[in-house]
Structures are given as C-alpha cells and as structure tokens.
Design an enzyme around this catalytic site. Structure first.
Site, PDB file in Angstrom:
ATOM      1  N   LYS A   1     -58.647 -28.964  11.263  1.00 48.84           N
ATOM      2  CA  LYS A   1     -58.142 -29.796  12.360  1.00 48.84           C
ATOM      3  C   LYS A   1     -58.304 -31.274  11.998  1.00 48.84           C
ATOM      4  CE  LYS A   1     -58.711 -30.218  17.439  1.00 48.84           C
ATOM      5  NZ  LYS A   1     -59.468 -29.726  18.607  1.00 48.84           N
TER       6      LYS A   1
ATOM      7  N   SER B   1     -56.723 -27.983  22.385  1.00 42.48           N
ATOM      8  CA  SER B   1     -56.152 -29.024  21.555  1.00 42.48           C
ATOM      9  C   SER B   1     -56.016 -28.636  20.086  1.00 42.48           C
ATOM     10  CB  SER B   1     -57.000 -30.289  21.651  1.00 42.48           C
ATOM     11  OG  SER B   1     -58.299 -30.046  21.133  1.00 42.48           O
TER      12      SER B   1
ATOM     13  N   SER C   1     -60.818 -25.800  23.487  1.00 46.50           N
ATOM     14  CA  SER C   1     -59.798 -26.145  22.495  1.00 46.50           C
ATOM     15  C   SER C   1     -59.703 -25.255  21.273  1.00 46.50           C
ATOM     16  CB  SER C   1     -59.983 -27.584  22.041  1.00 46.50           C
ATOM     17  OG  SER C   1     -59.395 -28.441  22.979  1.00 46.50           O
TER      18      SER C   1
HETATM   19  N1  GLN Z   1     -58.243 -29.231  27.491  1.00 46.78           N
HETATM   20  C1  GLN Z   1     -59.569 -29.768  27.653  1.00 46.78           C
HETATM   21  C2  GLN Z   1     -59.472 -31.272  27.698  1.00 46.78           C
HETATM   22  O1  GLN Z   1     -58.405 -31.757  27.652  1.00 46.78           O
HETATM   23  C3  GLN Z   1     -60.460 -29.320  26.539  1.00 46.78           C
HETATM   24  C4  GLN Z   1     -60.169 -29.993  25.264  1.00 46.78           C
HETATM   25  C5  GLN Z   1     -61.074 -29.600  24.142  1.00 46.78           C
HETATM   26  O2  GLN Z   1     -61.768 -28.573  24.195  1.00 46.78           O
HETATM   27  N2  GLN Z   1     -61.150 -30.464  23.150  1.00 46.78           N
HETATM   28  O3  GLN Z   1     -60.438 -31.962  27.783  1.00 46.78           O
END
Ligand code: GLN
Length: 476
Positions: free
Chosen positions: A79, A154, A178
């Site tokens: 990532k 994400s 994410s």
């Molecule tokens: N969707 C959640 C957020 O926007 C979690 C994102 C993540 O785990 N990095 O904060």
C-alpha cells in the site's frame, strides 16, 4: 500455466522444487499487470526493474541450493502509505505526490530481508481516509469482481491487486476497517492484527492509536505466511509488543470442535442487506456443523463506536497531518506571499476534500472548550467498547459478524454523502479502538458479489482466528 494465479504457498513449493523460477513468476505477474491494470488501476507505481532484479537474486540462491524463506521470490504489492526506500510513496495525495522516502518502513525492510519481490505500490483513499478508494487524489480503483463497483477502502488497491491476480499477496493498513472492508468487497482474505503486533514504523500516520498494518491474501495459509514475515517487536515503534511471535502456520488446523463462538446481536441490525446476513448466518451454521459451540451475546456500546471513531480518528489525524507544511518535504506552493500564506496555500492545494474535512473535524474536537465534550468523551466511549470485548471474551473464544452491511457498491454512489460512506465501516471500526485482531474472509456471494465474514479475536489471538478461518475455508 498461469503463474500469476498461484498462492504464496503454491508458488513457494514450485520455486523450491525448481519447477518455476522467480523471474518467470514475476514476469507473469508483470505481464498480467500490463494487461489488466489499465482497467483495474490498483497500482500507483509499478517497479518492474527492481522486481526482476530481486527475482534474479532469489533464482541465484535457489540455483545454489540455498534455503529460502516462504516469501522469497514472491511478487507482493505494498500500500502506498508504507514507506519504501527509493520508491515514491504518495499516500494517494498531491501533497506527497513526489515524495521518495529515504528509508524503508520496518515491514518493507522485513519483506526485503525475506527476499520477497516488491512489485509496486497500491492505490488508496488519500491518507487512508475513506472506504472506497475514490478519495485517491489520482484515480479510483475498480473492483475486479465487477468493474462498475468500488473495491472498498482504504486499501482498495491492495485488495484489488490480490483479487485480480496482479499481486500474489499484498500489505494494507487498517485504522477502522481499511484491510477488512476491501478484502470483503473483493473476495479475498484480510487481517487486522492486534494493535502493536506489526510494526508501524514507516507507515505514514493517520490515527496512531488505531493504525495497524495487515496482510491481504488469496487464502488463509498465505495470511499466516505473511504474518510470519511481518509480525514482531520493533524498537523503532514505541507501541510495538514484545511478546514472541508464534509460527502462524501451526494454526492451520481445520478443527473448531468445542470452540466457543459468540454472535453479537448488535452486528445484525437494521441496514444490513438480507443476502449479506444470509451468507454470514450460513457460515455460522457451518461452524456449528464443524462442532463449534455457538451462542448469542450482546455488546451494548457498539452503537456509539461510529461516533467515537469519528472524533478520535480525525483528532489524531489533525495533529499527524500538521507536519505537511510545505517546508520540510512534500508539495510546496509556488505562489506564497509570505510564510503563513505559504502554509495555507500548500495545504489548500495539497490536500483533498476528505482530508480537509477530517482536519477540521479533528481540530474542532481538540480545541479549548470542546476537548472535554468531544475528545475526552470519545476516549471514555472507547474504554466502554474495549470493555464490551473483554466481557464477551470471558464467555467466547471468538466473535463472528459481517464485515460490512452490504456488498461492494457502485462507483460514485456514496461520494456525495460522507455519512453513508462512514456507515460502510460500522462493523469494522470497533476492533481498532479495542486493539483486538480481526479477520475478514469470503463466506458467500450476493448476485455474484463477495460477502465477507468477520471474526474478532482476543488480543494476540491471531492463531485462533486463522484456525477458524482455515476450518471454514477447508469446509467450503
Ligand atoms: N473508512 C474509515 C475511515 O475513513 C477507516 C479507514 C482506515 O481504516 N484507514 O476513517
């Protein structure tokens, strides 16, 4: 043979039996990238030359009969919020568009030490803020199971890469879901380890008390192998746990007889798609058939988790992102009249809308007069959520739930409505404030789209999660 389709353990076996070479395997994955990634767009950066050089080195070791690690010669995607020395690390943000880290994140260093082949850096929501990968400043990634739909976020690039066979395995990061959400939407396996189990050194910080790096893989055995590679104490991460790391492959035993499995009723609420609930209940029935003792339980503070998360995560993000000032590194505006103007314009031009929203929410929640009402209150709720898990784990070894209330949604569907987007993580974002590990794995489909089962474990209970996951996978 279509080598790109192999799992880590299959590829390792063929490599050590000298039936394939790492260069052949890596070429196969790179060719597949050239073929399908123009559509999927999982990668921000592909590093074919570095990958082939690394593959060549592994082949030399194998030719000499040297023993190699289970990840040696295996093409892995990382990532793009995990620092890779000499390779651009953007966080899918304009503000880091041309940032080339002078050091490796600990996980990247570990992968290199094990001779893994890093093929490239995957797309994400900007600074990992989002649930669909549409918040990338560069381009959205498409779900390989249905290219009209999002891959989740994400870590959408990493999940899509594994699902599309353009990486054999991948690393993501999970602050509120994410790793697990995109695993669920793309039909692959994803694990958020216990907080502190995997080093966060070199992971660009979003919400430091919640962030954790985890694997995205084609099956449970691969998840165990990647965990063996990245778990462990790191003196460069002050939140790293000193406990010894087990050999996670020892947990690959398809036996859940007598295991106590809790089903928290708060995870089966209104808003969950009927087909998703049916698939998850089906997996629970399979656990019963395999000899697990399944019982219902309650985690009463679950309903406050979303609100608490959206105070804590933005609060931490607002302080973590203060470092992007256009002075030390990253994007810097060209048209500043003075220093202050330079700060403002750099951040105005460098950050996307969701990141700005989080910075504003977080700064507000932390400001004098509001701190007690918002941030402190949210931290208290966090303790209650942790308490719910502690209580449930008195009675149960693991807890099972859906990973998300729905299957992958259409690109664009939730972009105009931040609340709808935030609700996507309703079932995943409890694990992070509690610090517990959670595994997402495919458990069925709704109209051809994958559904993810989620299994929560006790702190450092990753082995039990893998055992349950393995039993289900073998029975399916
Ligand atoms: N969707 C959640 C957020 O926007 C979690 C994102 C993540 O785990 N990095 O904060």
């Amino acid at each position: 043979m279509e080598l790109y389709k192999l799992t880590v353990h299959e590829a390792h076996e063929l490599l050590t039996k000298k039936q394939i070479t790492s260069v052949e395997l890596t070429r196969s994955v790179l060719e597949r990238i050239a073929q399908v990634d123009p559509t999927i767009r999982a990668y921000i950066t592909v590093t074919p030359d570095l990958a082939l050089e690394q593959a060549q080195r592994v082949d030399e070791k194998l030719a000499k009969g040297e023993r190699v690690s289970p990840l040696a010669g295996i093409p892995i995607a990382v990532k793009d919020n995990i620092c890779t020395k000499g390779v651009r690390t953007t966080c899918a943000s304009r503000i880091l568009e041309n940032f080339v880290p002078p050091y490796d994140a600990t996980v990247a260093r570990q992968l290199r030490a094990l001779d893994a082949v890093i093929v490239g850096k995957t797309n994400l929501d900007e600074f990992a803020m989002g649930s669909s990968t549409e918040n990338s400043a560069f381009f959205p990634t498409r779900n390989p199971r249905d290219v009209e739909r999002v891959p989740g976020g994400s870590s959408g690039g990493s999940a899509a890469a594994v699902a599309a066979d353009i990486a054999i395995a991948a690393l993501g990061s999970d602050t509120g879901g994410s790793v697990r959400l995109p695993a669920s939407f793309c039909g692959v396996v994803g694990l958020k380890p216990t907080y502190g189990r995997v080093s966060r050194y070199g992971l660009v910080a979003f919400a430091s008390s919640l962030d954790q790096i985890g694997p995205l893989t084609k099956d449970i055995a691969d998840c165990a192998l990647v965990m063996n590679g990245i778990a462990g104490y790191d003196r460069m991460d002050s939140t790293s746990l000193p406990e010894p790391v087990p050999d996670y492959t020892k947990a690959l035993v398809p036996d859940v007889r007598g295991l106590r499995v809790g089903v928290p009723r708060e995870y089966f609420v209104a808003g969950i798609e009927p087909g998703v609930e049916k698939a998850v209940r089906g997996a629970i029935d399979r656990l019963v058939a395999l000899g697990a003792q399944v019982g219902e339980t309650s985690m009463p503070h679950t309903k406050y988790a979303l609100a608490a998360y959206y105070i804590i995560a933005p609060a931490e993000a607002s302080t973590n992102l203060a470092r992007y000032d256009g002075i030390k590194y990253g994007f810097s505006t060209r048209d500043a009249t003075d220093m202050l103007d330079g700060y403002f314009k750099t951040r105005q031009q460098g950050f996307g809308p969701e990141v700005k929203r989080r910075i504003m929410l977080g700064t507000y929640a932390l400001s004098a007069g509001y701190y007690d009402a918002y941030y402190l209150k949210a931290e208290k709720v966090r303790t209650l959520i942790k308490h719910d898990f502690d209580e449930a784990f008195q009675k149960f070894d693991v807890l099972v739930a859906p990973t998300a209330p729905t299957v992958a949604f259409k690109i664009g569907e939730r972009m105009a409505n931040p609340m709808a987007m935030y609700l996507t993580d309703i079932f995943t974002l409890t694990a992070n404030p509690a610090g517990v590990p959670a595994l997402a794995l495919p458990c069925g489909q709704v109209e051809g789209l994958p559904v993810g089962l989620q299994i929560f474990g006790k702190p450092l209970g990753e082995e039990t999660l893998l055992r349950v996951g393995y039993a289900l996978e073998q029975a399916h």
